[in-house]
Design a protein around this motif. Structure first.
Motif, PDB file in Angstrom:
ATOM      1  N   ASP A 180      41.967  -4.140  21.700  1.00 34.96           N
ATOM      2  CA  ASP A 180      41.301  -3.319  20.706  1.00 34.96           C
ATOM      3  C   ASP A 180      39.809  -3.252  21.024  1.00 34.96           C
ATOM      4  OD1 ASP A 180      40.845  -3.410  17.097  1.00 34.96           O
ATOM      5  OD2 ASP A 180      40.726  -1.786  18.533  1.00 34.96           O
ATOM      6  N   LEU A 181      39.456  -2.415  21.972  1.00 38.57           N
ATOM      7  CA  LEU A 181      38.076  -2.271  22.387  1.00 38.57           C
ATOM      8  C   LEU A 181      37.563  -0.864  22.129  1.00 38.57           C
ATOM      9  CD1 LEU A 181      38.401  -3.996  25.867  1.00 38.57           C
ATOM     10  CD2 LEU A 181      37.540  -5.022  23.776  1.00 38.57           C
ATOM     11  N   GLY A 182      38.328  -0.063  21.393  1.00 36.95           N
ATOM     12  CA  GLY A 182      37.962   1.331  21.236  1.00 36.95           C
ATOM     13  C   GLY A 182      38.327   2.138  22.461  1.00 36.95           C
ATOM     14  N   LEU A 183      39.133   1.564  23.337  1.00 36.96           N
ATOM     15  CA  LEU A 183      39.513   2.225  24.586  1.00 36.96           C
ATOM     16  C   LEU A 183      41.020   2.476  24.650  1.00 36.96           C
ATOM     17  CD1 LEU A 183      37.336   0.046  26.991  1.00 36.96           C
ATOM     18  CD2 LEU A 183      36.799   2.324  26.140  1.00 36.96           C
ATOM     19  N   ASN A 184      41.692   2.398  23.512  1.00 41.74           N
ATOM     20  CA  ASN A 184      43.154   2.505  23.499  1.00 41.74           C
ATOM     21  C   ASN A 184      43.672   3.827  24.045  1.00 41.74           C
ATOM     22  OD1 ASN A 184      43.671  -0.057  22.587  1.00 41.74           O
ATOM     23  ND2 ASN A 184      43.601   0.537  20.438  1.00 41.74           N
ATOM     24  N   ASN A 208      33.762  -6.468  40.545  1.00 40.71           N
ATOM     25  CA  ASN A 208      33.035  -7.704  40.798  1.00 40.71           C
ATOM     26  C   ASN A 208      34.024  -8.710  41.370  1.00 40.71           C
ATOM     27  OD1 ASN A 208      31.726 -10.142  40.702  1.00 40.71           O
ATOM     28  ND2 ASN A 208      30.881  -9.823  38.669  1.00 40.71           N
ATOM     29  N   ARG A 209      33.763  -9.166  42.558  1.00 42.87           N
ATOM     30  CA  ARG A 209      34.687 -10.093  43.205  1.00 42.87           C
ATOM     31  C   ARG A 209      34.438 -11.541  42.799  1.00 42.87           C
ATOM     32  NH1 ARG A 209      34.770  -8.160  49.280  1.00 42.87           N
ATOM     33  NH2 ARG A 209      36.038 -10.031  49.434  1.00 42.87           N
ATOM     34  N   ALA A 210      33.360 -11.792  42.065  1.00 44.85           N
ATOM     35  CA  ALA A 210      33.063 -13.138  41.560  1.00 44.85           C
ATOM     36  C   ALA A 210      33.494 -13.178  40.094  1.00 44.85           C
ATOM     37  CB  ALA A 210      31.582 -13.444  41.697  1.00 44.85           C
ATOM     38  N   ASP A 211      34.732 -13.586  39.847  1.00 45.27           N
ATOM     39  CA  ASP A 211      35.319 -13.535  38.500  1.00 45.27           C
ATOM     40  C   ASP A 211      34.543 -14.310  37.449  1.00 45.27           C
ATOM     41  OD1 ASP A 211      37.379 -11.867  39.265  1.00 45.27           O
ATOM     42  OD2 ASP A 211      38.706 -13.542  39.768  1.00 45.27           O
ATOM     43  N   ASN A 212      33.756 -15.286  37.856  1.00 45.57           N
ATOM     44  CA  ASN A 212      33.068 -16.114  36.867  1.00 45.57           C
ATOM     45  C   ASN A 212      31.761 -15.485  36.384  1.00 45.57           C
ATOM     46  OD1 ASN A 212      31.768 -16.379  39.283  1.00 45.57           O
ATOM     47  ND2 ASN A 212      31.413 -18.580  39.118  1.00 45.57           N
ATOM     48  N   ILE A 213      31.429 -14.290  36.828  1.00 40.02           N
ATOM     49  CA  ILE A 213      30.183 -13.639  36.419  1.00 40.02           C
ATOM     50  C   ILE A 213      30.489 -12.515  35.438  1.00 40.02           C
ATOM     51  CG2 ILE A 213      28.190 -12.307  37.178  1.00 40.02           C
ATOM     52  CD1 ILE A 213      28.415 -13.723  39.866  1.00 40.02           C
ATOM     53  N   GLN A 241      29.464  -9.319  27.939  1.00 45.00           N
ATOM     54  CA  GLN A 241      29.110  -8.003  27.419  1.00 45.00           C
ATOM     55  C   GLN A 241      29.908  -6.868  28.038  1.00 45.00           C
ATOM     56  OE1 GLN A 241      24.938  -7.313  27.619  1.00 45.00           O
ATOM     57  NE2 GLN A 241      24.433  -9.000  26.274  1.00 45.00           N
ATOM     58  N   ASN A 242      30.385  -7.034  29.260  1.00 47.64           N
ATOM     59  CA  ASN A 242      31.120  -5.961  29.925  1.00 47.64           C
ATOM     60  C   ASN A 242      32.592  -6.031  29.538  1.00 47.64           C
ATOM     61  OD1 ASN A 242      32.159  -3.996  31.563  1.00 47.64           O
ATOM     62  ND2 ASN A 242      31.810  -5.090  33.470  1.00 47.64           N
ATOM     63  N   ARG A 243      33.041  -5.074  28.745  1.00 51.64           N
ATOM     64  CA  ARG A 243      34.422  -5.066  28.249  1.00 51.64           C
ATOM     65  C   ARG A 243      35.449  -4.825  29.343  1.00 51.64           C
ATOM     66  NH1 ARG A 243      34.362  -1.164  23.096  1.00 51.64           N
ATOM     67  NH2 ARG A 243      32.150  -1.231  22.708  1.00 51.64           N
ATOM     68  N   LEU A 244      35.016  -4.267  30.469  1.00 54.44           N
ATOM     69  CA  LEU A 244      35.943  -3.949  31.550  1.00 54.44           C
ATOM     70  C   LEU A 244      35.889  -4.956  32.695  1.00 54.44           C
ATOM     71  CD1 LEU A 244      35.452  -0.093  31.794  1.00 54.44           C
ATOM     72  CD2 LEU A 244      37.167  -1.353  30.502  1.00 54.44           C
ATOM     73  N   ALA A 283      25.307   3.461  31.640  1.00 53.52           N
ATOM     74  CA  ALA A 283      25.246   2.143  32.271  1.00 53.52           C
ATOM     75  C   ALA A 283      26.594   1.439  32.118  1.00 53.52           C
ATOM     76  CB  ALA A 283      24.130   1.319  31.647  1.00 53.52           C
ATOM     77  N   HIS A 284      26.723   0.305  32.767  1.00 53.66           N
ATOM     78  CA  HIS A 284      27.997  -0.425  32.767  1.00 53.66           C
ATOM     79  C   HIS A 284      28.390  -0.950  31.394  1.00 53.66           C
ATOM     80  CE1 HIS A 284      25.156  -3.741  33.069  1.00 53.66           C
ATOM     81  NE2 HIS A 284      26.146  -4.563  32.731  1.00 53.66           N
TER      82      HIS A 284
END
Length: 117
Positions: free
Chosen positions: A2-6, A49-54, A59-62, A79-80
């Motif tokens: 439920d991110l408003g992206l359904n 992003n290949r560094a999953d821990n970042i 803030q980035n929902r995706l 922006a992202h």
């Protein structure tokens, strides 16, 4: 989710249902579409992003994917941290287009107003 992206999730599920071969699609795809009056010429980048821990402050929902829309003059259109706004623009740009638009490809080579996704 439920991110408003359904609605985009539903679109993607429908696309996967109608095109089961999508999992064999290579990385590094692009498309060229005509710019619109409220969607200026530029480039939309979709990066992973290949560094999953970042994911600063979550803030980035995706995450781990990042999308940014840069106009030809260098201005950031989306922006992202505005994925819904950017997905709305992509949906509008690509609606009802099933085949490559050769005139857009030719125009992008001639520096005509196009959006490269």
């Amino acid at each position: 989710m439920d991110l408003g992206l359904n609605e985009f999730r539903l679109d993607l599920l429908e696309c996967i249902k109608n095109h089961p071969e999508l999992d064999k699609t290579p990385y590094g795809l692009h498309a060229v579409v005509p710019a619109l009056p409220d969607i200026p010429a530029g480039v939309i980048y979709i990066l992973k992003n290949r560094a999953d821990n970042i994911n600063l402050n979550n803030q980035n929902r995706l995450h781990p994917f990042y999308m940014v829309y840069v106009a030809n003059n260098g201005d950031i259109i989306c922006a992202h941290l505005s994925p819904k706004q950017l997905l709305d623009k992509i949906r509008l740009l690509c609606k009802s287009k099933r085949n490559p638009l050769q005139n857009c490809i030719d125009n992008s080579i001639k520096s005509q107003p196009t959006v490269v996704i």
